[in-house]
Write an enzyme that holds these catalytic residues in place. Sequence first.
Site, PDB file in Angstrom:
ATOM      1  N   GLY A  57       0.559  -5.520   0.628  1.00 27.71           N
ATOM      2  CA  GLY A  57      -0.376  -5.597  -0.502  1.00 27.71           C
ATOM      3  C   GLY A  57       0.261  -6.137  -1.774  1.00 27.71           C
TER       4      GLY A  57
ATOM      5  CD  GLU B 241      -2.914  -8.214   1.599  1.00 28.62           C
ATOM      6  OE1 GLU B 241      -3.687  -8.605   2.494  1.00 28.62           O
ATOM      7  OE2 GLU B 241      -2.709  -7.008   1.355  1.00 28.62           O
TER       8      GLU B 241
ATOM      9  CB  ALA C 267      -0.897  -0.012   1.224  1.00 29.69           C
TER      10      ALA C 267
ATOM     11  CD  GLU D 253       0.062  -6.514   5.319  1.00 31.47           C
ATOM     12  OE1 GLU D 253      -0.381  -6.461   4.158  1.00 31.47           O
ATOM     13  OE2 GLU D 253       0.807  -7.441   5.721  1.00 31.47           O
TER      14      GLU D 253
END
Length: 251
Positions: free
Chosen positions: A98, A101, A53, A121
């Site tokens: 992310g 992910e 992110a 995270e």
Amino acid sequence: IAEILMNRPHARNSLGKVFVNELFSALEQLRLDEKVRVVVFKSEVKGVFCAGADLKERAKMDDAEVGHFVKRLRNLMDEIAALPVPTIAAIDGYALGGGLELALACDLRVAASSAKMGLIETTRGLLPGAGGTQRLPRCVGIGLAKELIFTGRQIDGQEAASMGLVNHAVPQNSEGDAAYQRALTLAKEILPQAPFAVKMGKLAINRGIEVDIASGMAIEGMCYAQNIPTRDRQEGMAAFREKRPPQFIGK
């Protein structure tokens, strides 16, 4: 073979609003393109697949905006996972948060052995919010997924291959695109196979893994039934009888 090239060098391919919108529209195009049989995700930024992110952008959002944006990220990963054709993530550098992910939303992952990946995270006061808590355990098992998420640990491509997080780990080359080259080889191995049968195989696996085995068998039966009347199945049988390579057309 279609390629999604991620190229946001100043932000290490981090998932900002504009970048996410561009990914959505690329996926929309690919979903409607009948000619596409495999999709490869790769980075044009050396040493980075996707750094996760965009936390600089995130810092300017209020709580409601954060919730909304993370939901959009989760939708993006679901869109990637829902592409009907096989998808391959070519991880030649960092795939963190992310970024990992996104790779987990792909069907197959290939990494350079030196590439670093992790759901980091918890080291930032967060937890994975774009599918990591769901896709990682489905990929490597619950115990390993918990260990990786609780510690926020980063692992290299070699370790990732040994735990089944990636399908293949390859030594990095001087161009820095060894994972991409291996991903292309893999894509070319998928390419000659009957496209509709491959799509149905993907659907049967993805749906079947979420249910008990008896329901899974029923799903396989439905997918198989859809493939029976195809021209490609007839072609496969004919090619076998005539001892020649089949010419599949995806119908």
